[in-house]
Design an enzyme around this catalytic site. Structure first.
Site, PDB file in Angstrom:
ATOM      1  N   CYS A  39       0.847  -1.188   0.000  1.00  0.00           N
ATOM      2  CA  CYS A  39       0.000   0.000   0.000  1.00  0.00           C
ATOM      3  C   CYS A  39       0.889   1.246   0.000  1.00  0.00           C
ATOM      4  O   CYS A  39       1.999   1.232   0.523  1.00  0.00           O
ATOM      5  CB  CYS A  39      -0.879  -0.036   1.245  1.00  0.00           C
ATOM      6  SG  CYS A  39      -1.994   1.355   1.477  1.00  0.00           S
ATOM      7  N   SER A  41       0.624   3.769   1.826  1.00  0.00           N
ATOM      8  CA  SER A  41       0.899   4.220   3.188  1.00  0.00           C
ATOM      9  C   SER A  41       2.202   3.619   3.713  1.00  0.00           C
ATOM     10  O   SER A  41       2.915   4.258   4.485  1.00  0.00           O
ATOM     11  CB  SER A  41      -0.248   3.827   4.117  1.00  0.00           C
ATOM     12  OG  SER A  41      -1.448   4.335   3.631  1.00  0.00           O
ATOM     13  N   HIS A  44       4.878   5.774   2.176  1.00  0.00           N
ATOM     14  CA  HIS A  44       4.899   7.095   2.824  1.00  0.00           C
ATOM     15  C   HIS A  44       5.570   7.009   4.192  1.00  0.00           C
ATOM     16  O   HIS A  44       6.303   7.909   4.603  1.00  0.00           O
ATOM     17  CB  HIS A  44       3.470   7.625   3.017  1.00  0.00           C
ATOM     18  CG  HIS A  44       2.834   8.105   1.748  1.00  0.00           C
ATOM     19  ND1 HIS A  44       3.430   9.029   0.928  1.00  0.00           N
ATOM     20  CD2 HIS A  44       1.656   7.798   1.160  1.00  0.00           C
ATOM     21  CE1 HIS A  44       2.631   9.260  -0.095  1.00  0.00           C
ATOM     22  NE2 HIS A  44       1.561   8.523   0.016  1.00  0.00           N
ATOM     23  N   CYS A 168      -7.780  -3.055   3.685  1.00  0.00           N
ATOM     24  CA  CYS A 168      -7.377  -1.647   3.600  1.00  0.00           C
ATOM     25  C   CYS A 168      -7.837  -0.997   2.302  1.00  0.00           C
ATOM     26  O   CYS A 168      -8.727  -0.155   2.307  1.00  0.00           O
ATOM     27  CB  CYS A 168      -5.871  -1.477   3.768  1.00  0.00           C
ATOM     28  SG  CYS A 168      -5.359   0.263   3.690  1.00  0.00           S
TER      29      CYS A 168
END
Ligand SMILES: [Zn+2]
Ligand SMILES: [Zn+2]
Length: 367
Positions: A39, A41, A44, A168
């Site tokens: 993902c 995220s 990041h 998610c």
């Protein structure tokens, strides 16, 4: 026990290494991970752009088999197949009781910064450095320990990789359409950003009976995936003005625009692409610390709505089993999202492929 895991030792320092994992405490579950989604995220966080700080074990989409349970665990038993819910709400705080467990008061000081729900960790490097559990999940590992509130059982006919994504990307994308926007059948919709969450929002728009469904992305490869998943029109911002084109196509703008990117540019595009009375739903968090100027007139005189959607306004214990059942009924073809599988050793390649648009969703699969 030892487990091989993807570790962010510091910002931009990714290692695949064997680490130590303590047994589950009370209310916790040990899971042998079978699939872990890749993902944005996670990337990041590796780059230091979100709240959780390294050192930590990456991964928050995941599914596997319960290997052991701690004291007081009643929700699952060894041998159960579970998908990981990274919003382990307490069910007792005011946010939970008013039906918004995605905003549970326990999450900001625990899950969202990388601790288990009691504020501690079961993970450390072999040389003794404590590691956090990214989003209380840390699924990019052969084994993970999670709170029992994070363990959602699912039936054996659902592939692990599908279950992982439901936790998610699918929850966020479909939830934005169904829970946050509550679109009416026949609404027009546009989805900005066609990564895993955006493609899931397109699946959500289809599920909710939207037409037309515009897909917006700067990468043609992602627009191809969007078409395969049900987008009826594709728009590339490098070739056209997005609000202007949406207005031209649909009498003054579309009913709902879902921004799964979350940059100053895309938030503005989303707001200006809606019709008067329409809604822009902000789902992405690519530039979560950015501020954008808001056109007050467009909001007030034209009765537009600007809505934030954190993980699709997810109510995990209600929505995750429902999404599993919609997949089983053929109403939510999540398997179309999985276009590439990787070994754990290839996480860096999986991140690179995600950024270049080479995959719809990549999944790490374990032996
Ligand atoms: Zn995610
Ligand atoms: Zn709560």
């Amino acid at each position: 026990m030892e487990t091989l895991a993807a570790v962010a030792r510091a910002y931009n320092q990714l290692t695949i290494e064997t680490i130590e994992l303590d047994p589950p405490h009370a209310n916790e579950v040990l899971v042998r991970v079978c699939a872990a989604g890749v993902c944005h995220s996670d990337l990041h966080t590796l780059r230091g752009e979100l709240r959780a700080q390294p050192p930590l074990v990456l991964g928050h989409e995941g599914a596997g088999i319960v290997a052991a349970v701690g004291a007081n665990v009643t929700r699952v038993k060894p041998g159960d197949r579970v998908l990981v819910n990274w919003l382990p709400a307490d069910g007792t705080c005011p946010a939970c009781l008013r039906g918004q467990p995605n905003l549970c008061e326990r999450l900001p000081s625990t899950t969202l910064v990388g601790w288990l729900t009691d504020g501690t960790s079961r993970l450390r490097t072999l040389d003794g450095v404590p590691l956090k559990h990214y989003l209380g999940a840390a699924t990019m590992s052969q084994f993970c320990v999670i709170d029992q509130a994070s363990a959602i059982p699912f039936p054996a006919d659902v592939p692990f990789e599908v279950a992982a994504l439901i936790g998610c990307a699918v929850a966020t994308g479909v939830g934005a359409v169904v829970n946050t926007a509550r679109v009416e059948p026949g609404s027009s919709a546009a989805v900005i950003g066609c990564g895993g969450v955006g493609l899931s929002a397109i699946l959500g728009c289809q599920l909710a009976g939207c037409h037309p469904i515009f897909a917006v992305d700067v990468l043609e490869s992602r627009l191809d995936f969007a078409k395969q998943l049900g987008a009826t029109e594709t728009l590339n911002p490098l070739q056209c003005d997005i609000p202007g084109t949406l207005k031209a196509f649909s009498r003054g703008g579309v009913d709902y625009v879902f921004d799964t990117v979350g940059s100053a540019i895309t938030v503005t595009q989303a707001l200006h692409g809606t019709r008067p009375g329409g809604a822009a739903i902000i789902v992405g968090m690519h530039a979560a610390k950015t501020e954008v100027p808001l056109p007050i007139g467009a909001l007030v005189f034209q009765n537009r709505r600007l809505l934030g959607s954190f993980v699709g306004s997810l109510r995990p214990l209600v929505d995750l089993p429902r999404l599993v059942e919609l997949y089983r009924a053929g109403r939510l073809p999540v398997d179309l999202l999985v276009t590439q599988r990787y070994a754990l050793a290839d996480v860096a390649q999986a991140f690179a492929d995600m950024e270049s648009g080479a995959v719809a969703r990549g999944v790490i699969v374990f032996e």
